[in-house]
Design a protein around this motif. Structure first.
Motif, mmCIF file in Angstrom:
data_model
loop_
_atom_site.group_PDB
_atom_site.id
_atom_site.type_symbol
_atom_site.label_atom_id
_atom_site.label_comp_id
_atom_site.label_asym_id
_atom_site.label_seq_id
_atom_site.Cartn_x
_atom_site.Cartn_y
_atom_site.Cartn_z
ATOM 1 N N THR A 241 1.182 9.760 -5.971
ATOM 2 C CA THR A 241 1.432 11.198 -5.867
ATOM 3 C C THR A 241 1.664 11.823 -7.234
ATOM 4 O O THR A 241 1.543 13.027 -7.394
ATOM 5 C CB THR A 241 2.638 11.514 -4.953
ATOM 6 O OG1 THR A 241 3.808 10.926 -5.511
ATOM 7 C CG2 THR A 241 2.395 11.009 -3.542
ATOM 8 N N GLU B 238 0.808 -1.214 0.000
ATOM 9 C CA GLU B 238 0.000 0.000 0.000
ATOM 10 C C GLU B 238 0.850 1.277 0.000
ATOM 11 O O GLU B 238 0.546 2.223 -0.712
ATOM 12 C CB GLU B 238 -0.901 -0.036 1.235
ATOM 13 C CG GLU B 238 -1.739 1.188 1.462
ATOM 14 C CD GLU B 238 -2.538 1.064 2.746
ATOM 15 O OE1 GLU B 238 -3.723 1.408 2.709
ATOM 16 O OE2 GLU B 238 -1.982 0.636 3.784
ATOM 17 N N LYS B 239 1.918 1.294 0.768
ATOM 18 C CA LYS B 239 2.758 2.502 0.840
ATOM 19 C C LYS B 239 3.431 2.793 -0.496
ATOM 20 O O LYS B 239 3.659 3.946 -0.842
ATOM 21 C CB LYS B 239 3.813 2.362 1.939
ATOM 22 C CG LYS B 239 3.218 2.263 3.318
ATOM 23 C CD LYS B 239 3.410 3.529 4.072
ATOM 24 C CE LYS B 239 2.924 3.360 5.501
ATOM 25 N NZ LYS B 239 2.315 4.551 6.019
ATOM 26 N N ASP C 288 0.847 4.418 -2.584
ATOM 27 C CA ASP C 288 0.731 5.823 -2.168
ATOM 28 C C ASP C 288 1.815 6.680 -2.826
ATOM 29 O O ASP C 288 1.539 7.783 -3.286
ATOM 30 C CB ASP C 288 0.834 5.957 -0.643
ATOM 31 C CG ASP C 288 -0.342 5.320 0.089
ATOM 32 O OD1 ASP C 288 -1.378 5.027 -0.548
ATOM 33 O OD2 ASP C 288 -0.209 5.101 1.310
ATOM 34 N N GLU C 289 3.051 6.165 -2.865
ATOM 35 C CA GLU C 289 4.145 6.910 -3.504
ATOM 36 C C GLU C 289 3.877 7.104 -4.991
ATOM 37 O O GLU C 289 4.066 8.193 -5.531
ATOM 38 C CB GLU C 289 5.481 6.188 -3.319
ATOM 39 C CG GLU C 289 6.092 6.337 -1.958
ATOM 40 C CD GLU C 289 7.482 5.718 -1.873
ATOM 41 O OE1 GLU C 289 8.152 5.547 -2.911
ATOM 42 O OE2 GLU C 289 7.896 5.397 -0.741
#
Length: 179
Positions: free
Chosen positions: A66, A58-59, A62-63
């Motif tokens: 952006t 998930e992280k 997220d990156e």
């Protein structure tokens, strides 16, 4: 997040699952495998995700999210089956990675940064599932920044480049015959 059991390749070897770092997606999109001219790479990722062989976290999503580009759109279409969310099975691994990092000689700012970014979760996910990490990062002797390969070495996790993964999995992106 699910720990996937080892699977056997038709040729008898153990198939390994791969946890991909954000730079794998970003570099592929910007350099070698643009979504606009090499869709086979992206199709290969999706197909191998569906077979439980390739995924990220998930992280990382997220990156990627952006950016306001085709890669962000592609990632948004993948969802939780591709970009895994942490669950109770990853908590012990998050603690193990944190303990390893804080037990090294890294500068406090390097430790604080690492524990806040996707790299920490990528390494923990790989540790939890006994998977390999795929990244473009290379080991470093610097105590000012913690690199994924250094954490993998310290924790006994296999770490390889995207090209090593593709070769190991015998990926082939071949143009079809023209009529």
């Amino acid at each position: 997040v699910h720990v996937r059991p080892a699977r056997t390749h038709p040729r008898g070897s153990i198939l390994m699952a791969y946890v991909l770092d954000a730079n794998v997606f970003m570099s592929a999109h910007r350099l070698h495998y643009g979504l606009d001219f090499c869709p086979a790479f992206w199709d290969w990722l999706v197909t191998n995700n569906q077979s439980g062989n390739v995924f990220s976290i998930e992280k990382v999503e997220d990156e990627i999210g952006t950016g306001d580009d085709a890669l962000a759109e592609w990632a948004a279409q993948r969802g939780a089956g591709f970009f895994l969310r942490p669950d109770t099975s990853t908590f012990p691994s998050l603690a193990a990675v944190s303990n390893w990092v804080t037990g090294q000689s890294y500068e406090q700012s390097a430790i604080a940064t690492f524990l806040q970014v996707a790299d920490y979760y990528v390494v923990a996910q790989a540790l939890a599932g006994e998977h390999s990490v795929v990244t473009h990062e290379v080991p470093s002797a610097s105590m000012r920044k913690i690199k994924i390969p250094d954490a993998c070495i310290g924790l006994g996790i296999k770490c390889l480049t995207p090209y090593e993964m593709l070769r190991r999995e015998r990926a082939r992106f071949v143009l079809g015959r023209t009529p």
